[in-house]
Structure formats: structure tokens, C-alpha cells
Scaffold this motif. Structure first.
Motif, PDB file in Angstrom:
ATOM      1  N   HIS A  25      13.657-104.178  11.105  1.00 24.97           N
ATOM      2  CA  HIS A  25      14.832-105.033  10.919  1.00 24.97           C
ATOM      3  C   HIS A  25      15.694-104.871  12.165  1.00 24.97           C
ATOM      4  O   HIS A  25      16.383-103.865  12.337  1.00 24.97           O
ATOM      5  CB  HIS A  25      15.603-104.603   9.665  1.00 24.97           C
ATOM      6  N   LEU A  26      15.610-105.865  13.055  1.00 25.97           N
ATOM      7  CA  LEU A  26      16.284-105.777  14.347  1.00 25.97           C
ATOM      8  C   LEU A  26      17.371-106.836  14.434  1.00 25.97           C
ATOM      9  O   LEU A  26      17.106-108.013  14.658  1.00 25.97           O
ATOM     10  CB  LEU A  26      15.283-105.968  15.494  1.00 25.97           C
ATOM     11  N   GLY A  27      18.599-106.418  14.208  1.00 27.65           N
ATOM     12  CA  GLY A  27      19.753-107.278  14.377  1.00 27.65           C
ATOM     13  C   GLY A  27      20.779-106.519  15.194  1.00 27.65           C
ATOM     14  O   GLY A  27      20.444-105.652  15.979  1.00 27.65           O
ATOM     15  N   ASN A  28      22.065-106.835  14.996  1.00 29.34           N
ATOM     16  CA  ASN A  28      23.092-106.032  15.659  1.00 29.34           C
ATOM     17  C   ASN A  28      23.009-104.596  15.160  1.00 29.34           C
ATOM     18  O   ASN A  28      23.165-103.644  15.904  1.00 29.34           O
ATOM     19  CB  ASN A  28      24.477-106.613  15.396  1.00 29.34           C
ATOM     20  N   GLY A  29      22.737-104.457  13.849  1.00 25.02           N
ATOM     21  CA  GLY A  29      22.301-103.185  13.294  1.00 25.02           C
ATOM     22  C   GLY A  29      20.786-103.239  13.198  1.00 25.02           C
ATOM     23  O   GLY A  29      20.216-104.296  12.942  1.00 25.02           O
ATOM     24  N   ALA A  30      20.124-102.113  13.419  1.00 24.54           N
ATOM     25  CA  ALA A  30      18.656-102.136  13.452  1.00 24.54           C
ATOM     26  C   ALA A  30      18.098-100.909  12.754  1.00 24.54           C
ATOM     27  O   ALA A  30      18.641 -99.809  12.873  1.00 24.54           O
ATOM     28  CB  ALA A  30      18.157-102.189  14.901  1.00 24.54           C
TER      29      ALA A  30
ATOM     30  N   ILE B 119       2.695-104.682  10.850  1.00 28.17           N
ATOM     31  CA  ILE B 119       4.038-104.480  11.386  1.00 28.17           C
ATOM     32  C   ILE B 119       4.754-105.812  11.257  1.00 28.17           C
ATOM     33  O   ILE B 119       4.199-106.856  11.619  1.00 28.17           O
ATOM     34  CB  ILE B 119       4.006-104.048  12.855  1.00 28.17           C
ATOM     35  N   THR B 120       5.986-105.783  10.737  1.00 31.69           N
ATOM     36  CA  THR B 120       6.723-107.030  10.567  1.00 31.69           C
ATOM     37  C   THR B 120       8.083-106.940  11.218  1.00 31.69           C
ATOM     38  O   THR B 120       8.840-105.994  10.985  1.00 31.69           O
ATOM     39  CB  THR B 120       6.897-107.366   9.077  1.00 31.69           C
ATOM     40  N   PHE B 121       8.400-107.932  12.052  1.00 30.66           N
ATOM     41  CA  PHE B 121       9.717-108.067  12.672  1.00 30.66           C
ATOM     42  C   PHE B 121      10.571-109.002  11.822  1.00 30.66           C
ATOM     43  O   PHE B 121      10.079-110.032  11.323  1.00 30.66           O
ATOM     44  CB  PHE B 121       9.586-108.661  14.073  1.00 30.66           C
ATOM     45  N   THR B 122      11.857-108.661  11.695  1.00 30.06           N
ATOM     46  CA  THR B 122      12.763-109.532  10.963  1.00 30.06           C
ATOM     47  C   THR B 122      14.177-109.373  11.508  1.00 30.06           C
ATOM     48  O   THR B 122      14.431-108.549  12.385  1.00 30.06           O
ATOM     49  CB  THR B 122      12.714-109.244   9.447  1.00 30.06           C
ATOM     50  N   ALA B 123      15.098-110.174  11.002  1.00 28.83           N
ATOM     51  CA  ALA B 123      16.522-110.226  11.377  1.00 28.83           C
ATOM     52  C   ALA B 123      16.688-110.907  12.734  1.00 28.83           C
ATOM     53  O   ALA B 123      15.719-111.353  13.342  1.00 28.83           O
ATOM     54  CB  ALA B 123      17.161-108.841  11.336  1.00 28.83           C
ATOM     55  N   GLY B 124      17.945-110.999  13.196  1.00 30.47           N
ATOM     56  CA  GLY B 124      18.273-111.863  14.322  1.00 30.47           C
ATOM     57  C   GLY B 124      17.462-111.628  15.574  1.00 30.47           C
ATOM     58  O   GLY B 124      16.914-112.569  16.161  1.00 30.47           O
ATOM     59  N   VAL B 125      17.365-110.388  16.026  1.00 32.17           N
ATOM     60  CA  VAL B 125      16.571-110.089  17.213  1.00 32.17           C
ATOM     61  C   VAL B 125      15.082-110.159  16.893  1.00 32.17           C
ATOM     62  O   VAL B 125      14.289-110.742  17.655  1.00 32.17           O
ATOM     63  CB  VAL B 125      16.939-108.692  17.774  1.00 32.17           C
TER      64      VAL B 125
ATOM     65  N   VAL C 257       0.442-108.275  12.994  1.00 35.95           N
ATOM     66  CA  VAL C 257       1.852-108.262  13.353  1.00 35.95           C
ATOM     67  C   VAL C 257       2.459-109.595  12.939  1.00 35.95           C
ATOM     68  O   VAL C 257       1.970-110.662  13.343  1.00 35.95           O
ATOM     69  CB  VAL C 257       2.056-108.023  14.863  1.00 35.95           C
ATOM     70  N   TRP C 258       3.509-109.526  12.132  1.00 40.64           N
ATOM     71  CA  TRP C 258       4.136-110.722  11.576  1.00 40.64           C
ATOM     72  C   TRP C 258       5.604-110.812  11.988  1.00 40.64           C
ATOM     73  O   TRP C 258       6.250-109.806  12.258  1.00 40.64           O
ATOM     74  CB  TRP C 258       4.072-110.696  10.046  1.00 40.64           C
ATOM     75  N   VAL C 259       6.100-112.023  12.004  1.00 42.61           N
ATOM     76  CA  VAL C 259       7.535-112.277  12.015  1.00 42.61           C
ATOM     77  C   VAL C 259       7.847-112.961  10.694  1.00 42.61           C
ATOM     78  O   VAL C 259       7.268-114.011  10.378  1.00 42.61           O
ATOM     79  CB  VAL C 259       7.963-113.181  13.185  1.00 42.61           C
ATOM     80  N   VAL C 260       8.722-112.348   9.897  1.00 39.63           N
ATOM     81  CA  VAL C 260       9.082-112.895   8.587  1.00 39.63           C
ATOM     82  C   VAL C 260      10.605-112.952   8.492  1.00 39.63           C
ATOM     83  O   VAL C 260      11.260-111.902   8.450  1.00 39.63           O
ATOM     84  CB  VAL C 260       8.516-112.033   7.440  1.00 39.63           C
ATOM     85  N   PRO C 261      11.195-114.149   8.503  1.00 41.07           N
ATOM     86  CA  PRO C 261      12.649-114.241   8.365  1.00 41.07           C
ATOM     87  C   PRO C 261      13.128-113.560   7.084  1.00 41.07           C
ATOM     88  O   PRO C 261      12.556-113.766   6.014  1.00 41.07           O
ATOM     89  CB  PRO C 261      12.906-115.755   8.333  1.00 41.07           C
ATOM     90  N   THR C 262      14.142-112.734   7.220  1.00 40.81           N
ATOM     91  CA  THR C 262      14.654-112.032   6.052  1.00 40.81           C
ATOM     92  C   THR C 262      15.535-112.949   5.211  1.00 40.81           C
ATOM     93  O   THR C 262      16.033-113.979   5.692  1.00 40.81           O
ATOM     94  CB  THR C 262      15.435-110.772   6.461  1.00 40.81           C
TER      95      THR C 262
END
Length: 378
Positions: free
Chosen positions: A189-194, A306-312, A358-363
Motif C-alpha cells: 500500500h503505497l500512498g503518502n502513507g505506505a 505481489i500487489t501494488f495499491t494506493a496512489g503511488v 505481480v498485480w496492480v489492484v486499486p484499493t
């Protein structure tokens, strides 16, 4: 947590100066209504403004059909490990937990009090950011300090972003057409907070944030992992007070401290213009993520996704690529073409021959709060 109950939820996320809201029909993918009330001075007035907005003709919402009001609460401590129907005693316990989350729990509680007054005949449910991490093994949440001090003052790893990690882990398993109980995955979860979380068998077994959201990954303005003696060093040599060190690590560090920018778009722009500070900041940011991916692989003994999410995570293809670069020995192979660009929809970004998907899944934290709230009262 069962998540397939049908209902209509008003979801409230109350901060100190703003209230975000959504009305979610759990049988539909998109919210019926959403909005933001800013410059909040009294949460009761903000709730009245939300009710007025949702009562307008054409809002698409009939408030009389609401099933539940779901509230985001940041810190649930060891007391709350699941969505909880709110009564006066629960409010009291949330207030007591404010010592662990002084910036978040008080406005969360103010919103709860105002909403319970505005909707006295509806059940209200607290969904805690920390609850998903209540499954952490004792060895994962225990810090190596004097156990009596730790017990007396509640010093342990709690973890945060739980609603996001829960939603994204379940969605990733669905996209893979696998049962969550079969999978070992890392959610980033990579946003302003990660934060990073190891999810094994559908439950959280390790996570990067700790007693507070300061620990772990490099963030927009937070330092993430740091030698705790740095705080002592700054107090002794720079004469900094506890509050000044707190402000430094939480609001003046991270990418802002490294590069002068907290927004990754500005960091990339500066790096493209030759800024060594920006280039180094990106290297530090991605290196920290790689370290956690490797650590969680070692802890779980397996890795399927592995899944990336949040703004970044959803929008920054450069970070996604840089964060996993050099991990081919772990079976992680990115596909630059699949990875390119922002991802508004779930997207597989690993190469066909990558053993780890490796996925990108919008939270969708509001939907997760709605699902858990409806399930809690069904």
C-alpha cells in the motif's frame, strides 16, 4: 470475515478538519454517492451537511433505507480484532486508545458521537485499521524491550491500513482464481502513507507499520525505519524536544526530507532534471520496499503474488519497476509494457514467465468498511 451480505451503508471517515463519506450498496460495484466536507470545526455540523446533501432530490440515496453506518477508526489496540457494533462502552474504549493514536482516534470518535446522535435508530459499526493485523503471530508483534514496560504501556506492533490490505488481498486472490487460504502474498500500500503486509493463507502474518504509522517504508513525510538512537542523538546534540523530533520524523522526513518534495510526481520531475537528491530519494524509497519483499518471502517461505495499491502503487510505474528490480532470483519478473502507465483497473504487470504474479489492484477502503459493517449487523 464474510463479505457477501447485502445492505446499504453510509461510510464515514472523520479527520480533524474533514469528513469523507460514501453511500455504498454492497450489491453494486460503484458507490451511490460520495463527498468530502472540509474545514470541519464541529463534526455534528459536518454530519448535518452530509445529511442535507444526501437528502437533496437527485442524490440517488434514500436515507430511510440505510442498513448501517460504518466508521473508520485508526487504532483498535489489542481490544478490537473485528468490526464492532458501537455502544457507549465501545466509545469509551476508543477514547482510551487515543493515547496510541492522538491525531486520529479523537476525530474518529467525534464523528462517531455526532453520527450516533444524527442516526439514533441505526446500528453503527467501527472498522479498525489495526484489526486485519490482529492475526499477527506473537513473535511478529513483539518488540525486544522489557516485557513489563511493553505490557504496561501497550508497546507492540499493531499495523495499519488494514482495510486496504484486507480488500486488496482478497481481490488479488479472486483475480488469480485462487482461494486466499492457498496463497502467500505481499501487499504494498503505497500512498503518502505506505505499508507492506505479508498475507499468508488469507491472514496478515507480518506488517511494516508498528506501534504507530511511522515505522516501515519510506513515506511522503515520514521517515519509516530508523535507528531509535537517532532520537536520543538529536535530543542530546541538537537540543531538540520530544515534540520537535516527533515533527521531524512524521512531517519533515521521508521523501520530503530527502528531496524537498512529498509528491512522487515532483520527485520524478526533479530527478529527470538531474537532481541527485531526487535520484537518491527514489533509490532509498525502492530499496526499502525491496528489503521488505525479501524479508516477507523469507518469513513465509513462499511467495505467489505481489500487489501494488494506493496512489503511488496504482499510478507510478517507475516505482513499481524500481521496487522489484533485481528480484528475479525470487521468481519475480516484471513486464515493462504491461507495467507502463497508471492503472485504474486491476492489471497483471508481471511477465508471462514470472513465477510470482505481480498485480496492480486499486484499493477501495470505503467499500471494505461497508462490507464489514453490513456483515457485522447481518
Amino acid at each position: 470475515m464474510t463479505v457477501n451480505y447485502a445492505g446499504l451503508a453510509l461510510v464515514l471517515n472523520c479527520g480533524s478538519s474533514s469528513v469523507k463519506y460514501q453511500v455504498v450498496d454492497t450489491t453494486q460495484d460503484e458507490p451511490l454517492a460520495s463527498g468530502l466536507v472540509e474545514r470541519v470545526t464541529h463534526h455534528s455540523e459536518a454530519i448535518k451537511e452530509i445529511i442535507a446533501s444526501l437528502s437533496e432530490p437527485g442524490s440517488g440515496v434514500d436515507l430511510s433505507t440505510l442498513t448501517v453506518v460504518g466508521h473508520r477508526v485508526v487504532q483498535g489496540g489489542a481490544e478490537f480484532s473485528a468490526p464492532t457494533i458501537i455502544d457507549d462502552e465501545v466509545e469509551r474504549q476508543i477514547a482510551l486508545l487515543s493515547t496510541l493514536a492522538p491525531l486520529h482516534n479523537p476525530p474518529n470518535l467525534a464523528g462517531i458521537t455526532a453520527a450516533r446522535s444524527a442516526f439514533p435508530n441505526l446500528p453503527h459499526v467501527a472498522v479498525f485499521d489495526t484489526a486485519f493485523h490482529s492475526t499477527l503471530p506473537e513473535a511478529a508483534y513483539t518488540y525486544a524491550i522489557d516485557r513489563r514496560v511493553a505490557q504496561e504501556h501497550g508497546v507492540r506492533r499493531y499495523g495499519f491500513h488494514g482495510t486496504s490490505h484486507s480488500y486488496v488481498a482478497r481481490e488479488t486472490a479472486r483475480l488469480m482464481d485462487r482461494d486466499p487460504s492457498e496463497l502467500a502474498m505481499v501487499v504494498l500500500h503505497l500512498g503518502n502513507g505506505a505499508s507492506a503486509t505479508a498475507v499468508h493463507g488469507g491472514v496478515s502474518v507480518d506488517t511494516s507499520m508498528g506501534l504507530t504509522p511511522l515505522e516501515g517504508l519510506v513515506m511522503g513525510t515520514r521517515s519509516g525505519d530508523i535507528d531509535p538512537a537517532v532520537t536520543l542523538h538529536l535530543a542530546r546534540t541538537a537540543g531538540m524536544t520530544i515534540d520537535e523530533v516527533d515533527a521531524l520524523l512524521n512531517r519533515q522526513s521521508g521523501m520530503l526530507g530527502l528531496t524537498g518534495y512529498s509528491d512522487m510526481r515532483d520527485v520524478w520531475k526533479a530527478a529527470g532534471e538531474g537532481s541527485r537528491e531526487a535520484e537518491l530519494g527514489l533509490e532509498v524509497y525502492c530499496r526499502r520496499i525491496r528489503g521488505y519483499v525479501g524479508q516477507y518471502f523469507a518469513q513465509m517461505g513462499a511467495l505467489d503474488a505481489i500487489t501494488f495499491t494506493a496512489g503511488v502503487g496504482e499510478n507510478d510505474d517507475g516505482v513499481r519497476l524500481g521496487a522489484l528490480q533485481g528480484l528475479e532470483a525470487l521468481g519475480i519478473v516484471m513486464d515493462p509494457e504491461r507495467n507502463a502507465g497508471r492503472k485504474k483497473e486491476p492489471t497483471l504487470v508481471s511477465a508471462p514467465d514470472s513465477r510470482v504474479q505481480v498485480w496492480v489492484v486499486p484499493t477501495n477502503e470505503e467499500r471494505e468498511i461497508a462490507l464489514q459493517s453490513v456483515a457485522a449487523v447481518s
